[in-house]
Design a protein around this motif. Sequence first.
Motif, PDB file in Angstrom:
ATOM      1  N   GLU A   1      -5.571 -13.496  -3.457  1.00 46.95           N
ATOM      2  CA  GLU A   1      -6.154 -13.469  -4.798  1.00 46.95           C
ATOM      3  C   GLU A   1      -5.186 -12.918  -5.845  1.00 46.95           C
ATOM      4  O   GLU A   1      -5.532 -12.827  -7.016  1.00 46.95           O
ATOM      5  CB  GLU A   1      -7.443 -12.633  -4.791  1.00 46.95           C
ATOM      6  N   ARG A   2      -3.999 -12.532  -5.395  1.00 38.46           N
ATOM      7  CA  ARG A   2      -2.960 -11.972  -6.284  1.00 38.46           C
ATOM      8  C   ARG A   2      -3.516 -10.773  -7.058  1.00 38.46           C
ATOM      9  O   ARG A   2      -3.421 -10.686  -8.283  1.00 38.46           O
ATOM     10  CB  ARG A   2      -2.419 -13.044  -7.239  1.00 38.46           C
ATOM     11  N   ARG A   3      -4.074  -9.834  -6.306  1.00 43.79           N
ATOM     12  CA  ARG A   3      -4.624  -8.624  -6.910  1.00 43.79           C
ATOM     13  C   ARG A   3      -4.053  -7.391  -6.219  1.00 43.79           C
ATOM     14  O   ARG A   3      -3.861  -7.385  -5.003  1.00 43.79           O
ATOM     15  CB  ARG A   3      -6.155  -8.598  -6.800  1.00 43.79           C
ATOM     16  N   ILE A   4      -3.804  -6.367  -7.025  1.00 45.30           N
ATOM     17  CA  ILE A   4      -3.356  -5.073  -6.502  1.00 45.30           C
ATOM     18  C   ILE A   4      -4.383  -4.037  -6.943  1.00 45.30           C
ATOM     19  O   ILE A   4      -4.622  -3.872  -8.146  1.00 45.30           O
ATOM     20  CB  ILE A   4      -1.958  -4.700  -7.037  1.00 45.30           C
ATOM     21  N   PHE A   5      -5.009  -3.360  -5.988  1.00 48.58           N
ATOM     22  CA  PHE A   5      -5.971  -2.311  -6.305  1.00 48.58           C
ATOM     23  C   PHE A   5      -5.259  -0.960  -6.241  1.00 48.58           C
ATOM     24  O   PHE A   5      -4.466  -0.702  -5.312  1.00 48.58           O
ATOM     25  CB  PHE A   5      -7.148  -2.360  -5.336  1.00 48.58           C
ATOM     26  N   VAL A   6      -5.544  -0.130  -7.230  1.00 51.70           N
ATOM     27  CA  VAL A   6      -4.773   1.112  -7.371  1.00 51.70           C
ATOM     28  C   VAL A   6      -5.697   2.288  -7.666  1.00 51.70           C
ATOM     29  O   VAL A   6      -6.860   2.122  -8.040  1.00 51.70           O
ATOM     30  CB  VAL A   6      -3.745   0.987  -8.522  1.00 51.70           C
ATOM     31  N   LYS A   7      -5.149   3.481  -7.505  1.00 50.29           N
ATOM     32  CA  LYS A   7      -5.816   4.700  -7.978  1.00 50.29           C
ATOM     33  C   LYS A   7      -4.821   5.465  -8.849  1.00 50.29           C
ATOM     34  O   LYS A   7      -3.599   5.373  -8.651  1.00 50.29           O
ATOM     35  CB  LYS A   7      -6.277   5.548  -6.802  1.00 50.29           C
ATOM     36  N   HIS A   8      -5.362   6.196  -9.801  1.00 47.08           N
ATOM     37  CA  HIS A   8      -4.514   6.953 -10.724  1.00 47.08           C
ATOM     38  C   HIS A   8      -3.947   8.178 -10.016  1.00 47.08           C
ATOM     39  O   HIS A   8      -4.639   8.849  -9.241  1.00 47.08           O
ATOM     40  CB  HIS A   8      -5.333   7.390 -11.944  1.00 47.08           C
TER      41      HIS A   8
ATOM     42  N   GLU B   1       0.835  -1.205   0.000  1.00 49.97           N
ATOM     43  CA  GLU B   1       0.000   0.000   0.000  1.00 49.97           C
ATOM     44  C   GLU B   1       0.870   1.255   0.000  1.00 49.97           C
ATOM     45  O   GLU B   1       1.945   1.286   0.610  1.00 49.97           O
ATOM     46  CB  GLU B   1      -0.921   0.001   1.226  1.00 49.97           C
ATOM     47  N   LYS B   2       0.404   2.260  -0.727  1.00 49.39           N
ATOM     48  CA  LYS B   2       1.066   3.563  -0.887  1.00 49.39           C
ATOM     49  C   LYS B   2       2.214   3.530  -1.896  1.00 49.39           C
ATOM     50  O   LYS B   2       2.732   4.576  -2.279  1.00 49.39           O
ATOM     51  CB  LYS B   2       1.601   4.118   0.451  1.00 49.39           C
ATOM     52  N   ALA B   3       2.633   2.332  -2.311  1.00 49.19           N
ATOM     53  CA  ALA B   3       3.700   2.270  -3.322  1.00 49.19           C
ATOM     54  C   ALA B   3       3.176   2.811  -4.649  1.00 49.19           C
ATOM     55  O   ALA B   3       1.983   2.715  -4.950  1.00 49.19           O
ATOM     56  CB  ALA B   3       4.182   0.831  -3.488  1.00 49.19           C
ATOM     57  N   GLN B   4       4.073   3.396  -5.438  1.00 45.86           N
ATOM     58  CA  GLN B   4       3.706   3.961  -6.727  1.00 45.86           C
ATOM     59  C   GLN B   4       4.495   3.272  -7.836  1.00 45.86           C
ATOM     60  O   GLN B   4       5.670   2.944  -7.662  1.00 45.86           O
ATOM     61  CB  GLN B   4       3.977   5.477  -6.737  1.00 45.86           C
TER      62      GLN B   4
ATOM     63  N   LEU C   1      -3.544  -4.359  -1.302  1.00 46.48           N
ATOM     64  CA  LEU C   1      -2.847  -5.534  -1.833  1.00 46.48           C
ATOM     65  C   LEU C   1      -3.528  -6.785  -1.301  1.00 46.48           C
ATOM     66  O   LEU C   1      -3.614  -6.987  -0.091  1.00 46.48           O
ATOM     67  CB  LEU C   1      -1.372  -5.516  -1.431  1.00 46.48           C
ATOM     68  N   ASP C   2      -4.019  -7.627  -2.206  1.00 42.68           N
ATOM     69  CA  ASP C   2      -4.664  -8.892  -1.833  1.00 42.68           C
ATOM     70  C   ASP C   2      -3.741 -10.027  -2.281  1.00 42.68           C
ATOM     71  O   ASP C   2      -3.779 -10.469  -3.420  1.00 42.68           O
ATOM     72  CB  ASP C   2      -6.028  -9.002  -2.522  1.00 42.68           C
ATOM     73  N   LEU C   3      -2.906 -10.495  -1.344  1.00 34.40           N
ATOM     74  CA  LEU C   3      -1.924 -11.531  -1.685  1.00 34.40           C
ATOM     75  C   LEU C   3      -2.590 -12.852  -2.033  1.00 34.40           C
ATOM     76  O   LEU C   3      -2.135 -13.569  -2.938  1.00 34.40           O
ATOM     77  CB  LEU C   3      -0.946 -11.724  -0.523  1.00 34.40           C
TER      78      LEU C   3
END
Length: 738
Positions: free
Chosen positions: A539-546, A519-522, A535-537
């Motif tokens: 389900e191997r998913r990363i949720f992001v915002k632009h 989280e917070k990484a760019q 970060l959902d390890l």
Amino acid sequence: MSNIFSRYAPFIQDYIYRNKWEELREIQVKAAEAIFDTDENVLLSSGTASGKTEAAFLPVLTQLWENPSASVGVLYLSPLKALINDQFERLEELLEEAGIPVTRWHGDASAAAKKRVMKRPQGIIQTTPESLESMLMRNSSGAFRLFSDLRYVIIDEMHYFMDNDRGLQLLCLLERLARLIGYHPRRIGLSATLGDTSGAETWLNTDTGRRCVTPITHEKGRSLRLSVRFFPIKEKIPNSDSRLLLQNYYDYLFESTWNKRCILFSNSKGEVEENIAHLKKIAAERRLPDNYLVHHANISPALREYTEQKMKSSEQPVCTGATVTLELGIDLGSLERIVQTGCPLTVSGLVQRLGRTGRRGGVAEMRFAFRWDMSLPPQEFYKEINWDFIMCIAMILLYTRERWIEPTYLPKLPYSLLYHQTMSWLSSQGSVKPPELARYILTMGVFRHISKEDYLLLLRHMLENGQIERGEDGALLIGDKGEAAVNNYEFLAVFSVPSEFSVRCNAEEIGTVQTPFPEKAQFALAGQAWEVTELDLKERRIFVKHIPGISANMWQDTGNEYVHTKVMQKIREVLRSDERYAFLDETANKRLDDIRRACRSAALSASSVVSGRIAGSAPGTPGGKVVQITPTLYAVFPFLGTRACMALMYELRQRGFGANVWLHRYIPVCIEVKTDRSIEQLEAALAEIKRSGADKYTFKIPDNCEISGKYNDYIPRELLRKQYVEDYLDAVDMQENL
């Protein structure tokens, strides 16, 4: 029009009239003659947008219309789903009145369409090697029903398949299909311009018992506009001067791409993202529209398809940053220019990328941009040279002056594929007695160099590791551990796919990355900067915002790249020459002059130990030379390709020298030799190697040396060593060109 026109089916004649063709191209006439008048395989090799697709399909569809097949009549194979989708649209228009259906058969295609063709097999199926693998492995009876009266196999972008395991897998699949239906359909290969067609003909003919017809066409020479710009930068000195130097580089990329329909190629996904991010920033600062897109394997299929459609249909010029994914023949409309940062990996790649522009007789324009950090600390002279810049010059000369392109290389011992095809066929059969299994697998042309003894060794290893097991009747079947492998959808592909995380913004998938950013990484992806919100390890998913601005992304780009000896020899020629090349700008010519001087100066400063100058070489230029670096370190410059250079390294080790190949990225620049022995002893050893050659089968190979393969973990170590020696080391090339 040619009398070939009269031989086409009426619906094809109508199509030609409707599209206002004034004449058939030479390749279309000669391809039709080969397809209509012979029963051989056909290889069509010519530049992008030369009409190869129509050259193959018009006569094939005519024959299918005149003599309908009792099953699917044409199997079209492509390396990319996107290329299938592109050709699907083109074929649909051609066949709309003919009553010949076209069915896409890949993971993203319509399930209903697949069911329809399974109920009533007819027309054309377009698929990938992986989807064909799935068909033959999981539903061989369905595959027989689909293809029982198959007439033609059309392999698009054939050059893409010819030098890798995926192409060898395709040849195995075509042989398995032929054995299933009881005969070999004719094969038609479509390829970009090939330097030497004999290797491609051999590849296409594998297992068929047919000869190959390759129509010779007299393509009009295209006008080429090539330029190479060089940008010195100072990355290690963070001041306004160094920032200005770097900005000059990006300004040039912007000026070269702005308001142009073009592709900006780079050799890595990270560089693609970096370049496009900077170009977007420049456009924003100048208050200009953002017409920059990204296309590479880690972008989601939906976004890649959007990019392709935008390039094809946008009224405004669009520039797309891309890797090899846009090198192949997807129709992107008329492109005005190709820009390349760095050097393409091969001459073949250079020709493919150049072929994306200059269609329909226009000028093919390609600009190359190099940047080089001049703030690095002093080191050995050859480590201060940007060899990819020199290699780019060599590649341009090889193509423009000699029309040379790398020949096909066919490995002899593809053990990883041997494991894969063994498991696939066993899975399709349920159980097979060992002699029948060996007979079936080892008689495939791809495995003709593998001995029964080696195959027995592999099978024993697979038994020990639970990949296969023996039934009560002695037959072999998939074991418990093997079931886990073959039931994974990733088993269908013979190339490795890194473990990745899906990147999502709300419900939309942006693409994938290999790093589980916290989280917070760019990071950068699809030409945008993102910040991780979750970060959902599991389900191997990363949720992001632009987010605005530029972010970095460390891509783990992998791949085995081999440089051909012909390229290395041309590099030597460039270094020896004093010629100034018209395609280099003044800064690039100056950099070339500096590199030539550095090479000669380094050699001249060691003139007491440099000997054996080849006749005609510039004095002191490394060209088959030994240069003393320190009292115990020498650099040998053999200018050999990767496989030959590695063979020389091992032979020097056999003779007691501490030798290692020094690579610039993947270019085998020289062999560093650490030894207490004299220069005369080293030179005498090299002279003896040139005279007597080397027996690579006696080399002492470290245990960890192997050619990468997806299934190497299931291969005995001694077989991997044998494969490494056979397919990675070339002692013949070494002796001939040392």
